[in-house]
Write an enzyme that holds these catalytic residues in place. Structure first.
Site, PDB file in Angstrom:
ATOM      1  N   GLU A  69       0.853  -1.186   0.000  1.00 42.86           N
ATOM      2  CA  GLU A  69       0.000   0.000   0.000  1.00 42.86           C
ATOM      3  C   GLU A  69       0.892   1.240   0.000  1.00 42.86           C
ATOM      4  O   GLU A  69       1.787   1.367   0.831  1.00 42.86           O
ATOM      5  CB  GLU A  69      -0.906   0.003   1.229  1.00 42.86           C
ATOM      6  CG  GLU A  69      -1.730   1.270   1.428  1.00 42.86           C
ATOM      7  CD  GLU A  69      -2.595   1.606   0.217  1.00 42.86           C
ATOM      8  OE1 GLU A  69      -2.513   2.753  -0.258  1.00 42.86           O
ATOM      9  OE2 GLU A  69      -3.328   0.715  -0.246  1.00 42.86           O
ATOM     10  N   ASP A 118      -8.008   1.231  -8.572  1.00 39.28           N
ATOM     11  CA  ASP A 118      -8.442   2.485  -9.197  1.00 39.28           C
ATOM     12  C   ASP A 118      -8.728   2.222 -10.671  1.00 39.28           C
ATOM     13  O   ASP A 118      -7.861   1.731 -11.399  1.00 39.28           O
ATOM     14  CB  ASP A 118      -7.333   3.527  -9.051  1.00 39.28           C
ATOM     15  CG  ASP A 118      -7.792   4.936  -9.406  1.00 39.28           C
ATOM     16  OD1 ASP A 118      -8.680   5.074 -10.283  1.00 39.28           O
ATOM     17  OD2 ASP A 118      -7.269   5.897  -8.818  1.00 39.28           O
ATOM     18  N   THR A 191     -13.309  -7.065   1.206  1.00 31.14           N
ATOM     19  CA  THR A 191     -12.592  -5.845   1.530  1.00 31.14           C
ATOM     20  C   THR A 191     -13.591  -4.832   2.093  1.00 31.14           C
ATOM     21  O   THR A 191     -14.803  -5.049   2.064  1.00 31.14           O
ATOM     22  CB  THR A 191     -11.935  -5.237   0.276  1.00 31.14           C
ATOM     23  OG1 THR A 191     -12.950  -4.644  -0.545  1.00 31.14           O
ATOM     24  CG2 THR A 191     -11.198  -6.299  -0.531  1.00 31.14           C
TER      25      THR A 191
END
Length: 211
Positions: A69, A118, A191
């Site tokens: 991340e 994304d 998630t």
């Protein structure tokens, strides 16, 4: 969405060096050395707040997991979630993985997880999508011969784009699911985004692809 700055995040990451991998580029070819057991490695790219990676670590103790991340203020939440469950088969990396081949050796990873990446919807941003062919080249390099990519998203356009991208790259689609939660898959680890979108009735798309 603008991220809330957490001025203490950098120190918190350093304080958790046992869980965090502070020198990921030095671990190339040696990731198994970080874990207590030599087990298949699952890599999540864009681990977010860590609900998936922590859930996978708990549900699959016979596998090892690495979560990458790039957002400092987000990965601190992932750190806490992994710590709360006392997981010894999960490590986290705070890094912008522009080329995974700098971090991982050939055939070092068993599974790559792309969760709610994304979508980069504008055509001029196509190269940033994590299923663009230059990323697929990286994945093919670091995955074992029988390795796989597991992708989940709520974005239909990204999903359709990715299916075409996988196919054009010569990959085999082993599973294509247009509404994951209709399957009532008890083994599915959600998630944070998945919980949010599915609770509103949004279909969750999933595919599994191999080179």
């Amino acid at each position: 969405m603008r991220l809330r700055h957490k001025p203490w995040a950098a120190d918190y990451i350093k304080e958790n060096e046992g869980l965090m991998v502070l020198d990921p580029f030095e671990q190339k070819g040696k990731w198994q050395d970080l874990f207590e057991k030599n087990q298949p490695i699952g890599l999540e790219i864009g681990t977010g707040k860590g609900q998936f990676i922590a859930g996978m670590g708990a549900q699959y103790p016979d596998e090892n997991f690495i979560g990458i991340e790039k957002a400092e203020s987000i990965i601190v939440t992932a750190i806490q979630k992994v710590k709360d469950q006392y997981l010894n088969n999960v490590h986290l990396v705070h890094e912008n993985a522009e080329d995974l081949r700098d971090m991982f050796a050939e055939n070092e990873v068993d599974t790559i997880y792309l969760n709610f990446s994304d979508p980069w919807p504008k055509t001029r941003h196509e190269k940033r999508r994590l299923t663009y062919h230059t990323y697929l080249e990286q994945y093919q390099n670091i995955l074992k011969d029988d390795g796989k990519i597991v992708m989940k998203t709520d974005n239909q356009n990204l999903f359709e784009y990715s299916l075409v991208s996988f196919s054009q790259f010569g990959m085999k689609l082993e599973d294509v699911t247009l509404d994951l939660h209709e399957l009532d898959d008890e083994m599915n680890v959600m998630t944070e985004y998945e919980e949010k979108f599915s609770s509103k009735g949004q279909p969750i798309y999933r595919c599994i692809a191999k080179f």
